[in-house]
Design an enzyme around this catalytic site. Structure first.
Site, PDB file in Angstrom:
ATOM      1  CE  LYS A  75       2.047 -17.947 -11.279  1.00 58.95           C
ATOM      2  NZ  LYS A  75       3.421 -17.430 -11.200  1.00 58.95           N
ATOM      3  CB  SER A 121       4.058 -16.281 -14.890  1.00 61.42           C
ATOM      4  OG  SER A 121       4.465 -16.655 -13.593  1.00 61.42           O
ATOM      5  CB  SER A 165       6.320 -14.794 -11.801  1.00 56.44           C
ATOM      6  OG  SER A 165       6.581 -15.137 -13.125  1.00 56.44           O
TER       7      SER A 165
HETATM    8  N1  GLN Z   1       9.098 -13.932 -16.701  1.00 59.58           N
HETATM    9  C1  GLN Z   1      10.051 -14.878 -16.209  1.00 59.58           C
HETATM   10  C2  GLN Z   1      10.016 -16.111 -17.056  1.00 59.58           C
HETATM   11  O1  GLN Z   1       9.407 -16.077 -18.063  1.00 59.58           O
HETATM   12  C3  GLN Z   1       9.780 -15.152 -14.776  1.00 59.58           C
HETATM   13  C4  GLN Z   1       8.752 -16.185 -14.550  1.00 59.58           C
HETATM   14  C5  GLN Z   1       8.528 -16.464 -13.115  1.00 59.58           C
HETATM   15  O2  GLN Z   1       9.040 -15.777 -12.227  1.00 59.58           O
HETATM   16  N2  GLN Z   1       7.787 -17.529 -12.867  1.00 59.58           N
HETATM   17  O3  GLN Z   1      10.577 -17.106 -16.754  1.00 59.58           O
END
Ligand code: GLN
Length: 473
Positions: free
Chosen positions: A76, A151, A175
């Protein structure tokens, strides 16, 4: 070339000369090229990967290779890899090259994994659909009009589309698990502190954890074994000994599993997601496990706690991106103050700005106790309640997400609807415990459905062994 799902099969096919590692790398490079439209990779480390393949092939032949020899993995774009660009999918890190590697990355390399490139994600890991990347949306390989999840969307799609065997993502509120669920792959969120965060670009430091996305539980086990453990560069990394995850077994054991009633009964859960988990509950019972409903009356508190605390932490963590020392600097700036103001205004995307403003607000004098302190208190209550459940049950199951992957653009104008996509995953980050999303069939449109199991902190061994057996007993 076979579509490999297990590192072990790659290793044995290399040893028996069925394939070579350079051929395997060529195969992935070709897939990456053929599937460019998915937008999963931000950069491919073509030459690095090719030359590593030659060296590691030799080591395998000589019997000197590390545990991950044969694994081709993507990172990532929020994990630092020395000498390589990293941007957190943000314009603000334009031109920035890592001067050191994340501990997890060093541990991968020490065991002979090949890093094939960096993967698209939501900017600073803030998002649930990958639509917040400064470099465009990632498309779901099961249906190109649908999101990948986020994400770590690039990670999930890269594994889904066989652009690499595995990927390392990060999970602050889901994410790793939510995109894994949307793309039909495994996504593990280890216990907070199990893996060093050194070299992971921080979003919310008391929630962030690195996690693998894989096509098999075996690969998640071996990856976790390699990258876990204490690290002097991260004071929050645990010095608890690392289990031999790949050796763990729960076979023959009858376990007690709770499912949170509200996660199934809640409005907004897609009917097929509901029937999917109900079927799995029956299946587990038929295997002799005890599966019981429990009530968790704090479900509606999870998203507010998560967004109060993570935005507060993010507003502090992201203060360093000021156009001063590295990354993007506005060309319209003319003095100290305008450099910071304009670089940040032009460098950050709208979602990141929204969160910095929210976080600054909840930390501001006069509001701190009402929001930040209160959310911390409620976080503790969630931990206590979750521990109470774990005192009686081995695992807690729920859908990974209320729905399968949604249409690109469907929620992008509605931050609240987007935030609700994480309602079942943020629980494990708030409590700090371990959780995994496993692929568990598809909906009527053939979109993958994820099933989540949470386990108490540092119980990854049993969690992984259990999900490996699930369905195969
Ligand atoms: N979708 C969640 C957010 O927008 C989780 C993001 C993550 O785990 N980095 O914060």
């Amino acid at each position: 070339m076979e579509r490999y799902t297990h590192l072990q099969n790659i290793q044995s096919d290399i040893i028996s000369d069925k394939i070579s590692l350079p051929q395997l790398v060529e195969y992935y490079l070709k897939n990456i090229e053929d599937k460019k439209h998915l937008n999963a990779f931000l950069e491919v480390f073509t030459e690095d990967a090719k030359s590593a393949a030659i060296g590691i092939q030799q080591k395998i032949k000589e019997g000197k290779a590390g545990k991950l020899a044969g694994m081709v993995i993507g990172l990532k774009d929020n994990l630092c890899y020395k000498g390589h660009k990293v941007s957190a999918s943000s314009k603000i890190l334009e031109g920035f090259t890592s001067i050191y590697s994340a501990t997890a990355v060093e541990r991968l390399l020490a065991e002979d994994a090949i890093i094939i490139g960096r993967l698209n994600c939501d900017e600073f890991a803030m998002g649930a659909s990958n639509e917040n990347s400064a470099f465009g949306t990632v498309l779901n390989d099961a249906d190109n009009t649908k999101v990948s999840g986020g994400s770590s969307g690039g990670c999930a799609v890269a594994v889904q589309a066989d652009l690499c065997l595995a990927a390392l993502g990060s999970d602050t509120g889901g994410s790793v698990r939510q995109p894994a669920g949307f793309c039909g792959v495994y996504g593990l969120k280890p216990t907070y502190g199990r893996i060093s965060r050194w070299g992971l670009i921080a979003y919310a430091s008391s929630f962030d954890i690195i996690g693998p996305l894989t096509k098999s539980v075996d690969d998640a086990q071996i990856l976790l074994e390699v990258i876990s453990g204490a690290d002097e560069y991260d004071a929050t990394s645990s010095d608890k000994s690392v289990d031999a995850y790949s050796q763990a077994s729960v076979s023959g054991q009858k376990l007690k599993i709770a499912y949170i009633k509200e996660t199934i009964e809640m409005n907004g859960v897609q009917p097929e997601v509901k029937t999917n988990i109900e079927k799995s509950i029956q299946q587990l019972r038929a295997q002799g496990h005890t599966v019981e409903p429990v009530s968790f009356d704090m479900l509606d508190k999870l998203i507010p706690i998560y967004y109060t605390l993570t935005t507060a932490e993010a507003s502090s963590n992201l203060a360093r991106f000021a156009g001063m020392h590295y990354g993007f600097r506005s060309s319209n700036a003319h003095d100290f103050e305008s450099t910071i103001r304009k670089s940040r205004s032009e460098g950050f995307g709208p979602e990141v700005k929204r969160r910095i403003m929210l976080g600054t607000f909840v930390l501001s004098a006069g509001y701190y106790d009402a929001y930040y302190t209160k959310a911390q208190k409620v976080r503790n209550l969630v931990k206590q309640k979750t521990d109470e459940i774990f005192s009686q049950y081995d695992f807690i199951m729920s859908p990974t997400s209320p729905t399968t992957a949604f249409k690109i653009g469907e929620k992008s104008d509605d931050p609240l609807a987007m935030y609700l996509a994480d309602i079942f995953t943020v629980h494990a980050n708030i409590a700090g415990c371990a959780a995994i999303s496993i692929p568990n069939g598809v909906d009527n449109n053939k979109m993958p459905i994820g099933l989540q199991f949470m386990a108490k902190s540092f119980d990854e061994s049993r969690l992984l062994a259990f999900v490996k057996n699930f369905g195969s007993e």
